[in-house]
Write an enzyme that holds these catalytic residues in place. Sequence first.
Site, short mmCIF file in Angstrom:
data_model
loop_
_atom_site.label_atom_id
_atom_site.label_comp_id
_atom_site.label_asym_id
_atom_site.label_seq_id
_atom_site.Cartn_x
_atom_site.Cartn_y
_atom_site.Cartn_z
N GLU A 268 0.83 -1.20 0.00
CA GLU A 268 0.00 0.00 0.00
C GLU A 268 0.87 1.26 0.00
O GLU A 268 1.93 1.30 0.63
CB GLU A 268 -0.89 -0.01 1.25
N LYS A 343 -9.89 2.32 -2.02
CA LYS A 343 -9.98 1.91 -0.63
C LYS A 343 -11.34 2.34 -0.10
O LYS A 343 -11.75 3.51 -0.26
CB LYS A 343 -8.85 2.53 0.20
N CYS A 377 -5.47 -2.92 2.87
CA CYS A 377 -5.17 -2.83 4.30
C CYS A 377 -6.42 -2.90 5.18
O CYS A 377 -6.97 -3.97 5.41
CB CYS A 377 -4.36 -1.56 4.58
#
Length: 520
Positions: A268, A343, A377
Site C-alpha cells: 500500500e 480503498k 489494508c
Amino acid sequence: MEKIDLHEFESKLNIRNLRKEDFDQVISMQKISFPGMEVWSHENLQNQIKRFPEGQIVIEIDGRLVASSGSLIIDSEDFDMNMSWDEICDGGNIGTHDPEGDTLYGMEIMVHPEFRGMKLATRLYEARKDLARNLNLRRIVIGGRLPGYRNHKDKMNISQYVDRVTSRAIFDPVLTVQLSNGFSLKKIIRQYMDDDSESAGYATYLEWTNFDFKEEKERQFLAAAPVRICVVQYQMRPIKNFDDFAVQSEYFVDVASGYKSDFVLFPEIFTLQLLSLFPKEEPGTAARKIGEFTEQYLELFSELAIKYNINIVAGSHFTPEGDNLYNIAYLFKRNGEIGKQYKLHITPNEKKWWGVQPGNTLEVFDTDKGKISIMICYDLEFPELARIAVERGARIIFVPFCTDDRQGYLRVRYCAQARCVENQIFVAIAGTVGNLPQVDNMDIQYAQSGIYTPSDFSFARDAIAGECTPNVETVIINDIDLELLKRHRNRGTVTNWNDRRTDLYRIVSLDQNPPHLQEE
C-alpha cells in the site's frame, strides 16, 4: 486534478489464432525479422490455417500484429531428427501434418524487431505448451536457428559455438531463449535451412517433454490449477527522482517474472517515497503532490506487465480526482488491461493526516488465473467485503498494506487468516518496511508479508503458504492450487462455505445488485 481515464494507459494484448486477414502483416513481419530468407506465400499461410488452425498463433498489441508462431503435428515414429526444415514442414504448406501424431513440431516463431525485449516469444512458447497439453501430445520438438553464429564462425566451429551458448558464455537470440523456456538440447542438425546464411545452414534439435501426457490406459490423476504468487516486502527509502523508483520497481517485477510468477503484489502507498523529492510541507498538501506522478506510475506498470508477462497488483497510490484524494490500488494485467480498486474504509489516521476519501464500489477482477479481489489494508478488517467478493467468484484476495507497528500489522495478518478460514480462499498480503524520516506520518513501518491458506490437512502447516522475514526487504514466491481449494470446499474437515446458514443471514451489497450465489 481531473479523474484519469485508465483507457489512455491501457495496451490491449491479445493472443489468438491466425486469420486470413493477417496474412499480409505476417509476410511483412517475416521480411523484417528474417532478411534475406524466403518468406511465406499466401498459399503457405492458407494451407496452415486449413490443415491445423489451432497451431498457428499470433500476438497483437493495440490491433497490430507483433509476433507469430507456426506449428504442426507429426508422428515421432516417422520423424528423423536429421531431416531438413523443408522435409518436415512441406516447404511451409504442412502437408506432413498428422492429426493422429504424438508430437508438436515448432515450425517458426518470430517477433517484430520493434517489440523485442517484451518476452513475447516466451508467451508463444507457453501457448505452444498449452496446446500440447490440451491435445495430449507427448512432446514439442523444434529445429532452432543459430543466427548468432554469423559473428563467431570465423573463430570456432559449430559445436564449440553451441557449447559456449549452452554454458551462457555467448548469447544467441534463438537458442538462448529456447533453453530458457524449458527446451533441452539433443543434437546439432546440419543442412537444416539452406537459405539461412546467418546460421550457416545449421540448427539445433531441441525437445520439451509434456509431463501431463497421459497414455490411453493410464490412471487419471487429480487435476491441479496452480497459481504462482510473488509478494514484495518493499523498503521505503529516500530517492532522487522518479527513475529511482522505476528502477527498484522493475527489479522486483523482473525477479517475479524470472520465477514465472502469475502475480506480483506490491504494498500500500509505496509510492509515498516519491515525497522525498519535495521539501517537507503540510501532509494533506504533500499527499496530493503524489498525484503529479500518476501518469508516469500508470505508464510504468502498464509497460512492465506486458514486458514481463505478469499480472501486477501495483500496491496503492494516492490519486486526486477533482477536489478529493483517494487511495487506489491498480491492477495491471499482462494482456494490457488496467483495473482499479478504491480503498473503501479509511482509517482515522488517513483522514487526519491526508484527508483521504473512501470509494464506494467493491470490484472483482477477471484474470487469466481466475477471479480475484483487492482489499487495501483496513478493508480486510471488515469481513463483509470478503464475503461479498467470494460470492462474486473471487478465490484470491490481494492485500497491499502499510502499518507502522506490530499491533497494526497483526490486525492485518490475523484478519487475512480469518478470511481464509471463513471463505475457504487464499489471501496474499504485502507491506512496506524501512523509513522515510522527512515524510510526515511515514517515518517508520513494520511488516511481515505472507501468503495464507485455509487451515486443513490439504494445506501447509499453520495455514501459511509462505512468509517473509519481518522488517527486511525481500520477496516470497509460492504456488497455490485453485483445484485443491475447490476440492477442499466440498470435502474438507470442515466446509465453512457450504455450511453457511443463508436461511438465517445473508450479506447484501448496496454498491450493485446482489449477485446470484453460485456454489462450486
